[in-house]
Design an enzyme around this catalytic site. Structure first.
Site, short mmCIF file in Angstrom:
data_model
loop_
_atom_site.label_atom_id
_atom_site.label_comp_id
_atom_site.label_asym_id
_atom_site.label_seq_id
_atom_site.Cartn_x
_atom_site.Cartn_y
_atom_site.Cartn_z
N LYS A 1 -0.69 21.82 -1.63
CA LYS A 1 -1.19 20.54 -1.14
C LYS A 1 -2.08 20.01 -2.26
O LYS A 1 -3.22 20.45 -2.44
CB LYS A 1 -1.97 20.70 0.17
CG LYS A 1 -2.44 19.37 0.74
CD LYS A 1 -3.04 19.58 2.11
CE LYS A 1 -3.42 18.33 2.85
NZ LYS A 1 -3.84 17.19 2.13
N ARG B 1 -1.47 9.80 -2.13
CA ARG B 1 -0.05 9.65 -1.81
C ARG B 1 0.51 8.39 -2.46
O ARG B 1 -0.15 7.34 -2.46
CB ARG B 1 0.06 9.54 -0.29
CG ARG B 1 1.46 9.52 0.28
CD ARG B 1 1.98 10.94 0.37
NE ARG B 1 3.25 11.04 1.07
CZ ARG B 1 3.36 11.34 2.36
NH1 ARG B 1 2.28 11.53 3.10
NH2 ARG B 1 4.55 11.47 2.91
N ARG C 1 3.29 12.28 12.55
CA ARG C 1 2.51 13.46 12.20
C ARG C 1 2.99 14.56 13.14
O ARG C 1 2.77 14.48 14.34
CB ARG C 1 1.03 13.13 12.45
CG ARG C 1 0.06 14.17 11.97
CD ARG C 1 -1.36 13.78 12.35
NE ARG C 1 -1.87 12.64 11.62
CZ ARG C 1 -2.28 12.67 10.36
NH1 ARG C 1 -2.22 13.80 9.68
NH2 ARG C 1 -2.75 11.60 9.78
P1 AMP Z 1 -3.94 14.82 5.11
O1 AMP Z 1 -4.30 13.60 4.30
O2 AMP Z 1 -5.02 15.86 5.11
O3 AMP Z 1 -3.38 14.49 6.46
O4 AMP Z 1 -2.75 15.56 4.34
C1 AMP Z 1 -1.54 14.93 4.07
C2 AMP Z 1 -1.54 14.41 2.67
O5 AMP Z 1 -1.48 15.47 1.73
C3 AMP Z 1 -0.32 13.60 2.33
O6 AMP Z 1 -0.42 12.29 2.80
C4 AMP Z 1 -0.29 13.67 0.82
O7 AMP Z 1 -1.07 12.62 0.28
C5 AMP Z 1 -0.99 14.97 0.50
N1 AMP Z 1 -0.13 15.99 -0.14
C6 AMP Z 1 -0.49 16.73 -1.19
N2 AMP Z 1 0.49 17.58 -1.53
C7 AMP Z 1 1.52 17.37 -0.67
C8 AMP Z 1 2.81 17.95 -0.50
N3 AMP Z 1 3.25 18.93 -1.29
N4 AMP Z 1 3.59 17.46 0.51
C9 AMP Z 1 3.15 16.47 1.34
N5 AMP Z 1 1.94 15.90 1.22
C10 AMP Z 1 1.12 16.34 0.23
#
Ligand code: AMP
Length: 573
Positions: A250, A255, A428
């Site tokens: 991650k 994004r 989600r």
């Molecule tokens: P969150 O913002 O905590 O809900 O986490 C999701 C976000 O993690 C996504 O919107 C991406 O911006 C980010 N992200 C980073 N690495 C990845 C990955 N390998 N696959 C999908 N999302 C990722």
């Protein structure tokens, strides 16, 4: 042709009922009567987004333009407008009040003159959004001035709110979706699917009216809602849920959704804003390294602190160097926001791209294919230098090892994805699970508050938080918490804090420090705006800690220690 007055009356009615279902009924009844051209704009008006993110148009009207237009249209001195604003805190009510004073005896619609129509208001907004160059400020004011000079007070109220795209009538995306489904007898799921694919509520409404919703699909050059991740409950539980998972880092970045149409590249942010002009090196990297005529790619851009990549327009292989670390999130935001001197900032804050998904390829949507097939296609078209690494495994040990590597490299954690899952725009769900370390909460003292707006005007809507400086006994502020609170909780808190008000300055209050909030957050950032020098990103209230006294609040030292500890980041920023 439907008058704008009718729309304004709808807004007033919707604002005055409190139940969501009643609001939806009112909106549905209104939408059902519109012709197609009105239907293509009215749903956006109701949500307060005049232009869909498909259009690339931005209204660009701030309070100063709005008040200048009002002053000119009604001959009202700016000082009077400022004092009305202080009294009401609502630009819509100010506009209604100013227009009311201009025409105490009546206005066009009452005396049988030309009424503004929804389409005419939209045309004026289009002219405002298209205004560019030196005269753009003037053009925007003139168009708004025209609208205010034609409007009744009620119309002016909603023209003002639309101009600054803040409707405050309590109907968001979900409400409008439900209203469309009700107005045209379509299922809520079909409406939602169509909206997630197109991001254009007007288009969705028109298609629902025509009965052609299912024909809507991914459209190249128009952003689609991004698939989102759910928080996993640790690696073993996540793997139990998924079986074999596609394991990826991650990345700690932002994004992006990239549309490649021949040699034309467009990049959209998580909020689906067009950020292409701010990210020239990503545009070049995609042009040079994606072997497809057309594609929609999904990935993360990361700002790298000591990059091994020589220049920002030249990507090396996507192995992250030992000494490379992601910069703090604000640095990427600086890049996304920058409109001028982009190249200079690109040298200071170089970006790397990590692609992890493919949405569309050579004329066709691939969202209904399983992730493993989309990944195979992505590997075929993208140079390895742009790919996020992915390992397929069901082993907790393997996942733990990758997790450790990601954290050691300063990234956020892991993404565990279901290899058989389709790309679900805007959803989600359990097919993407994120694994990241839990941030410790902070116990902070409530030192101030702000009255809410609109429906919440009689409630304290947000709270200023302070941490303790033990040597001086002073409370240093670290920002505001507003989320995580229901109306009911707010009303209890308002009652509790009423007895603690020290001074009231406009909408803001200073409170006697007596109550501790336990607050969770996503990150601690440095911030010149607060006396502690730090701010919490995405704070939310976990609990009111009645059991704790002020002396037990967390100290500035703890805030600094947590700031330094977060994700092994180099704290250069
Ligand atoms: P969150 O913002 O905590 O809900 O986490 C999701 C976000 O993690 C996504 O919107 C991406 O911006 C980010 N992200 C980073 N690495 C990845 C990955 N390998 N696959 C999908 N999302 C990722």
């Amino acid at each position: 042709m439907t008058s704008f007055l009718k729309f304004a009356k709808l807004c007033k009615d919707v604002e005055s009922v409190s139940g969501t279902l009643e609001k939806i009924d009112l909106v549905a009844g209104f939408l059902a009567e519109l012709d197609e051209s009105e239907l293509s704009v009215a749903p956006g008006f109701i949500m307060g987004t005049v232009f869909s993110s498909r259009s690339d148009l931005v209204m660009g009207v701030g309070p100063s333009i709005l008040y200048e237009a009002l002053a000119r249209a009604c001959g009202c001195p700016p000082e009077q407008i400022s004092s009305m604003l202080r009294a009401t805190g609502d630009p819509g009510l100010v506009a209604a009040g100013v227009v009311q004073r201009r025409k105490p005896l009546g206005f066009a619609s009452f005396i049988g003159g030309e009424q503004l129509s929804i389409s005419e208001v939209y045309q004026r907004f289009l002219a405002i959004a298209h205004a560019s160059g030196k005269r753009s400020h003037d053009t925007k004011i003139k168009n708004l001035q025209f609208l205010f000079s034609q409007a009744s007070p009620l119309e002016a109220q909603y023209i003002a709110r639309l101009a600054i795209e803040d409707m405050r009538i309590g109907v968001g995306e979900g409400g409008v979706r439900d209203a469309i489904s009700k107005a045209f007898g379509m299922s809520a799921e079909d409406v939602e699917r169509a909206y997630n694919l197109t991001n254009d509520m007007g288009l969705v409404a028109v298609s629902a009216k025509r009965g052609t919703l299912s024909e809507l699909n991914v459209i190249l050059n128009h952003p689609i809602k991004m698939m989102l991740a759910q928080l996993g409950e640790g690696i073993p539980a996540a793997l139990q849920e998924l079986g074999t998972a596609a394991i990826e880092w991650k990345y700690d970045g932002a994004r992006v959704q990239i549309h490649k149409d021949g040699q034309k590249v467009r990049i959209f942010s998580r909020r689906l804003e067009n950020v292409t002009a701010s990210l020239p090196e990503i545009v070049s990297a995609v042009k040079a390294n994606i072997r497809a005529k057309s594609a929609i790619l999904d990935g993360e851009v990361v700002a790298m602190l000591r990059p091994t990549v020589a220049t920002p327009v030249n990507f090396a292989v996507n192995e992250i160097g030992q000494d490379e670390r992601p910069m703090a999130f604000q640095e990427i935001l600086k890049r996304f926001r920058r409109k001028y001197n982009v190249e200079k900032l690109a040298v200071q804050i170089p970006l790397r791209l990590f692609l992890f998904d493919l949405i569309y390829l050579d004329g066709k949507s691939v969202i209904d294919q399983p992730l493993k097939d989309r990944r195979a296609l992505l590997e075929m078209v993208a140079d390895p230098s742009l790919l996020a690494k992915q390992v397929l495994s069901n082993s907790p040990e393997v996942a733990e090892e990758i997790y450790r590597q990601a954290l050691d490299a300063g990234h956020e954690g892991l993404m565990l994805k279901n290899p058989s899952s389709v790309y679900a725009p805007g959803k989600r769900g359990k097919n993407w699970l994120k694994i990241k370390p839990v941030m410790e909460t902070l116990d902070l003292v409530v030192i101030g508050a702000k009255w809410g707006e609109g429906r919440r005007a009689s409630l304290l809507g947000s709270y200023r938080l302070g941490c303790l400086e033990p040597e001086t006994g002073m409370l240093l502020d670290v920002g505001w918490v507003a989320t995580g609170l229901t109306d009911e909780a707010l009303s209890d808190l308002t009652e509790m804090f009423k007895g603690l008000i020290v001074v009231e300055k406009g909408m803001e209050l200073e409170l006697k420090p007596a109550v501790i909030f336990e607050v969770a957050y996503e990150e601690i950032q440095k911030s010149p705006n607060y006396s502690s020098g730090y701010a919490l990103r995405f704070p939310r209230l976990v609990a009111v800690r009645d059991d704790k006294s002020i002396e037990e609040a967390d100290t500035i030292e703890r805030v600094i220690a947590l700031y330094k500890a977060q994700r092994g980041r180099n704290s250069a920023s």
